[in-house]
Design a protein around this motif. Sequence first.
Motif, PDB file in Angstrom:
ATOM      1  N   VAL A 134     -49.700   2.722 -16.731  1.00 56.60           N
ATOM      2  CA  VAL A 134     -50.129   3.012 -15.359  1.00 56.60           C
ATOM      3  C   VAL A 134     -49.704   1.891 -14.426  1.00 56.60           C
ATOM      4  CG1 VAL A 134     -52.126   3.435 -13.882  1.00 56.60           C
ATOM      5  CG2 VAL A 134     -52.061   4.405 -16.182  1.00 56.60           C
ATOM      6  N   LEU A 135     -49.938   0.657 -14.856  1.00 53.01           N
ATOM      7  CA  LEU A 135     -49.545  -0.489 -14.031  1.00 53.01           C
ATOM      8  C   LEU A 135     -48.026  -0.597 -13.930  1.00 53.01           C
ATOM      9  CD1 LEU A 135     -52.074  -3.215 -15.255  1.00 53.01           C
ATOM     10  CD2 LEU A 135     -52.046  -2.065 -13.037  1.00 53.01           C
ATOM     11  N   ALA A 136     -47.323  -0.344 -15.029  1.00 53.65           N
ATOM     12  CA  ALA A 136     -45.869  -0.422 -15.005  1.00 53.65           C
ATOM     13  C   ALA A 136     -45.289   0.555 -13.991  1.00 53.65           C
ATOM     14  CB  ALA A 136     -45.301  -0.142 -16.392  1.00 53.65           C
ATOM     15  N   GLN A 137     -45.837   1.754 -13.942  1.00 47.68           N
ATOM     16  CA  GLN A 137     -45.354   2.744 -12.982  1.00 47.68           C
ATOM     17  C   GLN A 137     -45.612   2.285 -11.551  1.00 47.68           C
ATOM     18  OE1 GLN A 137     -47.254   6.764 -12.767  1.00 47.68           O
ATOM     19  NE2 GLN A 137     -45.182   7.518 -13.164  1.00 47.68           N
TER      20      GLN A 137
ATOM     21  N   ASN B 179     -29.703  -6.415 -18.662  1.00 51.41           N
ATOM     22  CA  ASN B 179     -30.234  -7.039 -19.877  1.00 51.41           C
ATOM     23  C   ASN B 179     -30.014  -6.216 -21.145  1.00 51.41           C
ATOM     24  OD1 ASN B 179     -31.736  -9.506 -18.777  1.00 51.41           O
ATOM     25  ND2 ASN B 179     -32.572  -7.874 -17.502  1.00 51.41           N
ATOM     26  N   ASN B 180     -29.188  -5.182 -21.044  1.00 51.31           N
ATOM     27  CA  ASN B 180     -28.884  -4.357 -22.219  1.00 51.31           C
ATOM     28  C   ASN B 180     -30.158  -3.789 -22.844  1.00 51.31           C
ATOM     29  OD1 ASN B 180     -27.168  -3.146 -24.111  1.00 51.31           O
ATOM     30  ND2 ASN B 180     -27.376  -4.871 -25.537  1.00 51.31           N
ATOM     31  N   LEU B 181     -31.020  -3.235 -22.007  1.00 49.19           N
ATOM     32  CA  LEU B 181     -32.287  -2.667 -22.459  1.00 49.19           C
ATOM     33  C   LEU B 181     -32.210  -1.142 -22.477  1.00 49.19           C
ATOM     34  CD1 LEU B 181     -34.799  -4.847 -20.398  1.00 49.19           C
ATOM     35  CD2 LEU B 181     -34.186  -5.120 -22.808  1.00 49.19           C
ATOM     36  N   GLU B 182     -33.011  -0.549 -23.340  1.00 42.25           N
ATOM     37  CA  GLU B 182     -33.096   0.898 -23.409  1.00 42.25           C
ATOM     38  C   GLU B 182     -34.374   1.367 -22.721  1.00 42.25           C
ATOM     39  OE1 GLU B 182     -30.905   3.052 -24.587  1.00 42.25           O
ATOM     40  OE2 GLU B 182     -29.517   1.448 -25.146  1.00 42.25           O
ATOM     41  N   PRO B 183     -34.348   2.545 -22.089  1.00 41.96           N
ATOM     42  CA  PRO B 183     -35.589   3.097 -21.533  1.00 41.96           C
ATOM     43  C   PRO B 183     -36.436   3.681 -22.654  1.00 41.96           C
ATOM     44  CG  PRO B 183     -33.812   4.649 -21.230  1.00 41.96           C
ATOM     45  CD  PRO B 183     -33.185   3.412 -21.808  1.00 41.96           C
ATOM     46  N   SER B 184     -37.725   3.749 -22.453  1.00 41.61           N
ATOM     47  CA  SER B 184     -38.601   4.389 -23.431  1.00 41.61           C
ATOM     48  C   SER B 184     -38.500   5.902 -23.273  1.00 41.61           C
ATOM     49  CB  SER B 184     -40.051   3.942 -23.209  1.00 41.61           C
ATOM     50  OG  SER B 184     -40.927   4.695 -24.024  1.00 41.61           O
TER      51      SER B 184
ATOM     52  N   SER C 206     -38.161  -2.763 -23.904  1.00 41.23           N
ATOM     53  CA  SER C 206     -37.606  -1.639 -23.154  1.00 41.23           C
ATOM     54  C   SER C 206     -37.912  -1.830 -21.677  1.00 41.23           C
ATOM     55  CB  SER C 206     -38.203  -0.313 -23.643  1.00 41.23           C
ATOM     56  OG  SER C 206     -39.593  -0.248 -23.352  1.00 41.23           O
ATOM     57  N   SER C 207     -37.262  -1.016 -20.850  1.00 42.06           N
ATOM     58  CA  SER C 207     -37.527  -1.016 -19.412  1.00 42.06           C
ATOM     59  C   SER C 207     -37.137   0.333 -18.845  1.00 42.06           C
ATOM     60  CB  SER C 207     -36.733  -2.129 -18.718  1.00 42.06           C
ATOM     61  OG  SER C 207     -36.954  -2.088 -17.309  1.00 42.06           O
ATOM     62  N   GLN C 208     -37.882   0.774 -17.838  1.00 42.52           N
ATOM     63  CA  GLN C 208     -37.558   2.018 -17.150  1.00 42.52           C
ATOM     64  C   GLN C 208     -36.734   1.757 -15.886  1.00 42.52           C
ATOM     65  OE1 GLN C 208     -38.727   3.363 -20.108  1.00 42.52           O
ATOM     66  NE2 GLN C 208     -38.767   5.153 -18.776  1.00 42.52           N
ATOM     67  N   ASN C 209     -36.497   0.485 -15.587  1.00 45.05           N
ATOM     68  CA  ASN C 209     -35.732   0.102 -14.397  1.00 45.05           C
ATOM     69  C   ASN C 209     -34.239   0.089 -14.730  1.00 45.05           C
ATOM     70  OD1 ASN C 209     -34.356  -2.130 -12.677  1.00 45.05           O
ATOM     71  ND2 ASN C 209     -36.226  -1.642 -11.547  1.00 45.05           N
ATOM     72  N   LYS C 210     -33.444   0.943 -14.069  1.00 44.92           N
ATOM     73  CA  LYS C 210     -32.034   1.103 -14.411  1.00 44.92           C
ATOM     74  C   LYS C 210     -31.235  -0.177 -14.220  1.00 44.92           C
ATOM     75  CE  LYS C 210     -31.752   6.093 -13.696  1.00 44.92           C
ATOM     76  NZ  LYS C 210     -31.054   7.205 -12.984  1.00 44.92           N
ATOM     77  N   ALA C 211     -31.462  -0.872 -13.121  1.00 47.49           N
ATOM     78  CA  ALA C 211     -30.736  -2.116 -12.880  1.00 47.49           C
ATOM     79  C   ALA C 211     -31.089  -3.157 -13.939  1.00 47.49           C
ATOM     80  CB  ALA C 211     -31.051  -2.645 -11.486  1.00 47.49           C
ATOM     81  N   PHE C 212     -32.370  -3.202 -14.290  1.00 46.22           N
ATOM     82  CA  PHE C 212     -32.852  -4.137 -15.312  1.00 46.22           C
ATOM     83  C   PHE C 212     -32.250  -3.793 -16.667  1.00 46.22           C
ATOM     84  CE2 PHE C 212     -36.827  -6.546 -16.817  1.00 46.22           C
ATOM     85  CZ  PHE C 212     -36.309  -7.751 -16.378  1.00 46.22           C
TER      86      PHE C 212
END
Length: 291
Positions: free
Chosen positions: A174-177, A158-163, A148-154
């Motif tokens: 924490v680090l991801a944010q 890459n056809n990923l879903e946000p968590s 998953s990814s929280q980055n919209k462009a990403f």
Amino acid sequence: MSIKGVRLLTGRILIVAFEGWNDATEAATGALKALSEQISGQILEAVDPEDYYDFQFSRPIAEYDDDGQRFLNWPTTELLQASPEKAKAQPRLQEIFLLLGTEPSRRWITFAAEVMEMVQDREIDHVIMLGAMLADVPHSRPVPFFKSSQNKAFQELNNLEPSSYEGPVGILAVLAQAFEADNIPVMSLWASVPHYVHNTSNPKAALGFLNQLEALTGIQFDGSSLVEEASEWERSIDEVSESDEELSSYIEQLETSRDAMDSEQASGDSIARELEKYLKSRPESPEAGKA
């Protein structure tokens, strides 16, 4: 479970794993330790253990070096990179960095800021976070992975879903944010490991992580050191289940359920739900996240 629809990540990539809350059966850190060993990882920077760790919770370990000298190995977090010799043989390794450590006990905001300085100094382009959770999956089938990814462009690229998870988090979140706030795209890669084998490390999942990283980066990683361990791990569980009718029956149910998941989308949705259930069930540390 193979990764499909994700473009190869290029540029400078940071791969992150932490022992502790985010790392059931040491699957994620097991993969990074194996990777560090094969690239002869050299420490570029490390945090001061005194600043972030409770040594009654994460105790130093007494060890002996090659010369027979006794020393204390303190819990810490290190940024590593391939040795010049390994990078010369495989130039793409020059752009791979590893962040490996023990989840800190306190001052998470300050810890994240210090890690961010390390990352900014290396001009990292992408980050891959590795985590592992206990789930209702059989040990005898391929390890399920959820990305998953929280980055919209990403996400779009890459056809990923946000968590959609809400609840307690570990240091990875924490680090991801912090990375995303600095416009560094982050992908989270989680493995589901059998909850009925939780008191030992899982080399099969660690090997699975290496295979996933190969698919994401296009770099050949040598998982041979884990192949035999993974085979022995699976064989030992088979032997135990053969003498335990209840366990054997339960594993058969999990195998039937897993085999019925005939689409990647169905598998991803199920794993996402397992991840949310797992994180919400974890006890919170009273020291976690204090700054």
